[in-house]
Design an enzyme around this catalytic site. Structure first.
Site, short mmCIF file in Angstrom:
data_model
loop_
_atom_site.label_atom_id
_atom_site.label_comp_id
_atom_site.label_asym_id
_atom_site.label_seq_id
_atom_site.Cartn_x
_atom_site.Cartn_y
_atom_site.Cartn_z
N HIS A 122 0.80 -1.23 0.00
CA HIS A 122 0.00 0.00 0.00
C HIS A 122 0.83 1.28 0.00
CE1 HIS A 122 0.76 -0.55 4.36
NE2 HIS A 122 0.72 0.77 4.40
C1 UD1 Z 1 -2.16 5.25 5.88
C2 UD1 Z 1 -0.90 5.80 6.50
C3 UD1 Z 1 0.23 4.80 6.33
C4 UD1 Z 1 -0.15 3.45 6.89
C5 UD1 Z 1 -1.47 3.01 6.28
C6 UD1 Z 1 -1.90 1.75 6.97
C7 UD1 Z 1 -0.49 8.23 6.43
C8 UD1 Z 1 0.23 9.32 5.74
N1 UD1 Z 1 -0.48 7.05 5.82
O1 UD1 Z 1 -1.95 5.12 4.49
O2 UD1 Z 1 1.37 5.25 7.04
O3 UD1 Z 1 0.85 2.52 6.60
O4 UD1 Z 1 -2.47 4.01 6.48
O5 UD1 Z 1 -2.88 1.05 6.30
O6 UD1 Z 1 -1.01 8.46 7.49
N2 UD1 Z 1 -9.44 4.60 1.90
C9 UD1 Z 1 -10.63 3.94 1.87
N3 UD1 Z 1 -11.16 3.52 3.05
C10 UD1 Z 1 -10.57 3.72 4.24
C11 UD1 Z 1 -9.35 4.40 4.27
C12 UD1 Z 1 -8.79 4.83 3.09
O7 UD1 Z 1 -11.23 3.73 0.82
O8 UD1 Z 1 -11.12 3.28 5.28
C13 UD1 Z 1 -8.82 5.01 0.61
C14 UD1 Z 1 -9.16 6.45 0.22
O9 UD1 Z 1 -9.28 6.49 -1.16
C15 UD1 Z 1 -7.90 7.21 0.65
C16 UD1 Z 1 -6.80 6.19 0.42
O10 UD1 Z 1 -7.40 4.94 0.75
O11 UD1 Z 1 -7.70 8.37 -0.10
C17 UD1 Z 1 -5.57 6.41 1.29
O12 UD1 Z 1 -5.91 6.52 2.67
P1 UD1 Z 1 -4.94 7.32 3.70
O13 UD1 Z 1 -5.38 7.13 5.10
O14 UD1 Z 1 -4.76 8.72 3.22
O15 UD1 Z 1 -3.54 6.64 3.49
P2 UD1 Z 1 -3.15 5.11 3.48
O16 UD1 Z 1 -2.57 4.78 2.16
O17 UD1 Z 1 -4.29 4.30 3.98
N1 UDP Z 2 -3.47 -6.53 8.88
C1 UDP Z 2 -4.75 -7.04 9.03
N2 UDP Z 2 -5.46 -7.37 7.90
C2 UDP Z 2 -4.96 -7.20 6.65
C3 UDP Z 2 -3.65 -6.66 6.50
C4 UDP Z 2 -2.94 -6.32 7.64
O1 UDP Z 2 -5.21 -7.23 10.16
O2 UDP Z 2 -5.66 -7.50 5.68
C5 UDP Z 2 -2.70 -6.12 10.10
C6 UDP Z 2 -1.31 -6.69 10.23
O3 UDP Z 2 -1.31 -7.95 10.87
C7 UDP Z 2 -0.63 -5.63 11.08
C8 UDP Z 2 -1.28 -4.33 10.63
O4 UDP Z 2 -2.50 -4.73 10.00
O5 UDP Z 2 -0.95 -5.85 12.46
C9 UDP Z 2 -0.40 -3.60 9.66
O6 UDP Z 2 -1.10 -2.52 9.12
P1 UDP Z 2 -0.71 -1.82 7.75
O7 UDP Z 2 0.13 -2.72 6.93
O8 UDP Z 2 -1.97 -1.29 7.18
O9 UDP Z 2 0.10 -0.55 8.24
P2 UDP Z 2 1.67 -0.24 8.48
O10 UDP Z 2 2.15 -1.19 9.53
O11 UDP Z 2 2.36 -0.36 7.18
O12 UDP Z 2 1.68 1.18 8.93
#
Ligand code: UD1
Ligand code: UDP
Length: 368
Positions: free
Chosen positions: A207
């Site tokens: 992601h």
């Molecule tokens: C965010 C965090 C990242 C973390 C990740 C974990 C920041 C800058 N990024 O990235 O560090 O690793 O979460 O998963 O804080 N969206 C949905 N549904 C949701 C949430 C998001 O559809 O419930 C979609 C939206 O189109 C949104 C995009 O995902 O614009 C990105 O979401 P955002 O929270 O901005 O960043 P992540 O890529 O999720």
């Molecule tokens: N995870 C989950 N379901 C999924 C993918 C990840 O429960 O489909 C859990 C994973 O075990 C870990 C956390 O989500 O505990 C990691 O989150 P993510 O990769 O979104 O964020 P990051 O650690 O990169 O910030």
């Protein structure tokens, strides 16, 4: 009675907050613990499922900020969180990880004179193109108490001028959740439900914007899948960002054509633990998953050019490959053919980090 406000916003925050919330239970006659959900993540599969699984109470405040540009999202969280601070006047704010919610709430707090504790402080990728790196550096610069998971974090903070008295090596709260729920996850039916009985598979999560926000990155991912699928089935719980970008670049069909690729919705924590534990190998760009695979002893390839969690490479099961199809495939074959390090578990990743943090915060920070 003192008040601690903890902040969660995005998926990886909830498995860190769960153990901390539980660790405050013995102090509930002295500490009121309030949980704020910023709403950065809002899909049920990215948020509510974890409150249910970890038995977290419903948030005391839901800010409902949703998605947006970095500026919009960070600003909205600050505006809404400031209202909570004004109303509740907490004695301490606890933030976890490195997401926009972490930074926004830290800034709002210190500006109102409320001390901040940062759980998972000091990690550095030294890659300032990552939004998380900016969030880490800035949050640490203004936090009063810095709880770290690995030795590199102590060195990084000291280099940045943080006084040692503010740094606490406590272990890893994410590992607290993993060890607490590992047995429960055995009951998950996800493997049968995916029709994978007995079939070896590679588990993938991706992601990071550098990997999934460009057509080049997504095409490389598709190529990796096409080649890996000759040897193994692939399970790919699709992050909403990645789903959106595959759609925007019109690459859905290319992924659909890959035999033995199972693209699924993001799964709950217990299902994900079960999937990790039973996989041959995990490919990821997640932060937390690099740590979880090290504890589980499952080989992990990190499809990034760096990691902020070097301990997982130095002594764990993690290897950095970048998003380079040939390097990833060579490393996959090393694993398939049994040529991969075994790894060991970092010091204090023992399931008790949250207890240590709660003890320190209650005794030192709140003067109890
Ligand atoms: C965010 C965090 C990242 C973390 C990740 C974990 C920041 C800058 N990024 O990235 O560090 O690793 O979460 O998963 O804080 N969206 C949905 N549904 C949701 C949430 C998001 O559809 O419930 C979609 C939206 O189109 C949104 C995009 O995902 O614009 C990105 O979401 P955002 O929270 O901005 O960043 P992540 O890529 O999720
Ligand atoms: N995870 C989950 N379901 C999924 C993918 C990840 O429960 O489909 C859990 C994973 O075990 C870990 C956390 O989500 O505990 C990691 O989150 P993510 O990769 O979104 O964020 P990051 O650690 O990169 O910030």
């Amino acid at each position: 009675m003192k008040t601690i406000v903890s902040v969660g916003g995005a998926r990886p925050n909830f498995m860190k907050l769960g153990p901390f919330h539980n660790a405050l239970t013995p102090y509930r006659d002295r500490i009121r613990h309030l949980i704020v959900h910023t709403g950065q993540h809002y899909d049920e599969s990215m948020s509510k499922v974890f409150f249910d699984e970890f038995g977290l109470p419903a948030p005391d405040f839901s800010l409902g900020v949703g998605s947006g540009t970095h500026g919009q999202q960070t600003a909205k969280i600050m505006v809404e969180f400031e209202k909570v601070l004004e109303k509740m006047r907490p004695d301490l704010v606890v933030v976890v990880g490195d997401v926009n919610s972490t930074l926004a709430c830290s800034i709002a707090s210190v500006k109102l004179g409320v001390p901040v504790a940062h759980i998972e402080a000091g990690l550095r990728s030294f890659d300032r193109t990552m939004p998380e790196e900016i969030n880490r550096v800035l949050t640490d610069a203004i936090s009063d108490y810095l709880f770290v998971t690995e030795p590199s974090a102590i060195a990084n903070l000291i280099k940045e001028g943080v006084d040692e008295s503010r740094i606490f090596y406590v272990g890893n709260v994410m590992v607290d959740s993993l060890l607490a729920y590992r047995d429960h996850s055995a009951a998950s039916n996800i493997i049968e439900n995916l029709g994978l009985n007995g079939e070896a598979y590679v588990l993938v999560t991706l992601h990071r914007p550098t990997n999934v926000d460009t057509s080049e990155g997504l095409n490389t991912i598709a190529e990796i899948f096409e080649r890996v699928s000759h040897d193994r089935a692939i399970v790919f719980p699709l992050h909403p960002r990645t789903r959106k970008m595959i759609g925007e670049y019109g690459l859905g069909k290319r992924f659909e054509r890959i035999a033995r690729l199972k693209v699924i919705e993001p799964v709950g924590y217990l299902d994900f633990l079960k999937l990790m534990e039973n996989s041959t190998l995990v490919l990821t760009d997640s932060g937390g998953i690099q740590e979880e695979t090290t504890v589980l002893g499952i080989p992990c390839l990190t499809l990034r050019s760096n990691t902020e969690r070097p301990i997982t490479v130095e002594i764990g099961t993690n290897r950095i490959t970048g998003l380079d199809a040939d390097r990833v495939l060579a490393a996959c074959h090393d694993v398939f053919e049994g040529r991969f390090k075994k790894g060991s578990i970092p010091h204090l990743w023992d399931g008790k980090a949250a207890e240590r943090i709660a003890g320190i915060l209650v005794n030192k920070c709140l003067g109890e």
